[in-house]
Design an enzyme around this catalytic site. Sequence first.
Site, short mmCIF file in Angstrom:
data_model
loop_
_atom_site.label_atom_id
_atom_site.label_comp_id
_atom_site.label_asym_id
_atom_site.label_seq_id
_atom_site.Cartn_x
_atom_site.Cartn_y
_atom_site.Cartn_z
N GLY A 63 43.32 -77.25 -104.29
CA GLY A 63 43.24 -76.42 -103.09
C GLY A 63 44.55 -76.32 -102.32
N ARG A 97 47.21 -64.49 -105.97
CA ARG A 97 47.82 -65.82 -105.88
C ARG A 97 49.07 -65.84 -106.74
NH1 ARG A 97 44.79 -71.59 -107.47
NH2 ARG A 97 46.12 -72.86 -106.13
N GLY A 142 41.35 -67.98 -105.93
CA GLY A 142 40.75 -68.19 -104.61
C GLY A 142 39.43 -67.45 -104.42
N THR A 143 38.80 -67.06 -105.52
CA THR A 143 37.54 -66.33 -105.46
C THR A 143 36.47 -67.09 -104.68
OG1 THR A 143 38.06 -65.79 -107.76
CG2 THR A 143 35.90 -65.07 -106.93
N THR A 144 36.31 -68.37 -105.03
CA THR A 144 35.24 -69.17 -104.43
C THR A 144 35.43 -69.24 -102.91
OG1 THR A 144 35.35 -70.50 -106.44
CG2 THR A 144 34.07 -71.40 -104.62
N ARG A 168 39.53 -78.18 -107.10
CA ARG A 168 40.42 -79.16 -107.73
C ARG A 168 41.40 -79.73 -106.72
NH1 ARG A 168 45.49 -79.44 -110.22
NH2 ARG A 168 45.95 -77.38 -109.38
N HIS A 205 35.33 -59.90 -110.91
CA HIS A 205 36.67 -60.19 -111.42
C HIS A 205 37.25 -58.95 -112.11
CE1 HIS A 205 36.86 -64.36 -110.46
NE2 HIS A 205 36.00 -64.78 -111.35
P1 A3P Z 1 43.44 -75.27 -107.79
O1 A3P Z 1 42.95 -75.44 -109.21
O2 A3P Z 1 44.89 -74.95 -107.72
O3 A3P Z 1 43.08 -76.42 -106.93
P2 A3P Z 1 38.66 -69.50 -108.13
O4 A3P Z 1 37.65 -69.76 -107.07
O5 A3P Z 1 39.17 -68.09 -108.14
O6 A3P Z 1 38.22 -69.98 -109.46
O7 A3P Z 1 39.95 -70.35 -107.73
C1 A3P Z 1 39.93 -71.74 -107.83
C2 A3P Z 1 41.10 -72.30 -107.04
O8 A3P Z 1 40.82 -72.16 -105.64
C3 A3P Z 1 41.29 -73.76 -107.31
O9 A3P Z 1 42.68 -74.00 -107.17
C4 A3P Z 1 40.48 -74.39 -106.19
O10 A3P Z 1 40.80 -75.72 -105.91
C5 A3P Z 1 40.81 -73.46 -105.04
N1 A3P Z 1 39.82 -73.49 -103.96
C6 A3P Z 1 38.48 -73.49 -104.09
N2 A3P Z 1 37.91 -73.52 -102.87
C7 A3P Z 1 38.90 -73.55 -101.97
C8 A3P Z 1 38.95 -73.62 -100.54
N3 A3P Z 1 37.84 -73.66 -99.81
N4 A3P Z 1 40.15 -73.62 -99.94
C9 A3P Z 1 41.29 -73.58 -100.66
N5 A3P Z 1 41.31 -73.53 -102.01
C10 A3P Z 1 40.14 -73.51 -102.66
#
Ligand code: A3P
Length: 385
Positions: free
Chosen positions: A352, A220, A138-140, A350, A200
Amino acid sequence: SIPAPLSSSSSNRLLLAALPFNESSLPCAPPPQWLFFAIFSMPTLASMAIPEEGPVPFEDALVVIGTYLVSSPQQREEEHADLVATLPSALEANGVKKLRLYQGFWIRDIHVPAAIALQRQFEPRPDDVIVASLPKCGTTWLNALTFATMARKAYPPASADHPLRRLNPHQCLPFLEGLFKGGREAELELLPSPRLMNTHMPLPMVPSAVPGCRVVYVCRDPKDMAVSAWHFLRRLQPDLAFAVVFESVCDGAVAFGPVWDHVLSYWRASTAMPDKVLFLRYEELLRDPAKNVRKLARFIGMPFSAAEDEAGTVDSIVQLCSFGHLKGLDANKTGHLDPLLPVPRDALFRNGASGDWVNHMMPEMASHLDKIVADKMRGTGLTFQ
Ligand code: A3P
C-alpha cells in the site's frame, strides 16, 4: 415468503426485455418453474432491508435478486469460440491464464466473449458510475472510496455496521466483465440507481460508458504496478521470477494491457470530456486522500455539504478505506477473491505504498520501462515522471 409480482416495476420490464430465454438452447437450462419465478415474481430491492436508492452492496443485492442467466457461460463462450481461436495468444506471466489479443488489447480468453457482449449490449444509465483501472493500480481502494462516498447517506462511513466493515470492497460492486462473461448481465438491470460498477476493461471494450455515464479511473506508476503484479501472481506460482513479469509489462502482454494503451484510452476521454471521466493517480491518492475524495464527490455530483464538513465525513471515509483499516478486517483477511481463483483476499492488501520498485529492479530496468512508457505517452500530455 415469495415476494409479490412486480409486473409494473420498470426494473422488471427491463429484465423481461433482457431475457431471451430459450430453455432448450441452454446447456444448463434452469427448470421452467425457476423461469416463471424469475420473470413474474421478481423481488425488488424495496422489499429488502437495504435502501431503495443505490448504490447497494452488490453482494447484499444478490441475496435477493439471485443469479439470472441471459445465456449460460458455456453458451456465451461457444458463441464466440471460432473468433477467439483465431486471435493471437500469449500466457500470463505466471502461466496460469491465456491471453488473447482482441482489438489491440490482451484480454484473458475467458473475457473475450464478455468484451464482445459489453461492446454490444452494455446500456449505461446517466447516473451510473464505473470505477475503471488496470489490475494492481489501486482498484480495491478506489472501489472502497467510491462506494463509501456515493453510498454515504444510506451508510454513514463512521457507522459500525458499514458494509465495508463486513465485505471486501470488490463484493460491493458488480464486476462488469465477470457478469457479462457468465451471461448474468440482467442482474445489473435490477440494481437501483445510481449504480456503481467496476471494470478492468480498456475503454474501447465499454464504448457506451463515455459519454453514457461517469467513469472514475485510477492509474499508477507502471514500475510499481509491475512489482504489485509480481507479488500477486506469485500467490499462484511461488517461484515466478520478477524478470518474467517485468518483461511481460514491457512487451505489453499483461491482462487488459498494454498498460499505456489502457491508460491512454481513459486519459484521452478525460481530457475530451472531463465531466464524464475523472482521471486519478494512485500516488496522488496516497499523498492527499481527502483532497481526492472531495474531487470524487464533486465529480459524481455529490459534493460534501457544510454539515458534512463539520461532521468530518471526508476523514471518516478516508479512515474507513485506509490501507491499515481494510487490511485488518476479517472480510479482507479470510476467503478467496473468486471461487475459481484460489488467491486469498489478503493478496489485495500487500504494501500500500508507492516507490517499492526500487527494491525490485535495477536502475537500468527502471529506466528501460520509463522510456517505453514515455515514448508511448509522447504528445498526449500524460507523464509518469
Ligand atoms: P501493492 O502490491 O504495491 O501493495 P488492485 O486493487 O488494483 O489489485 O491494486 C492492489 C494494490 O493496491 C496493492 O499494492 C495493494 O496493497 C494496494 N492497496 C489496496 N488497498 C489499498 C488502500 N486502501 N490504500 C492504499 N493502497 C491499497
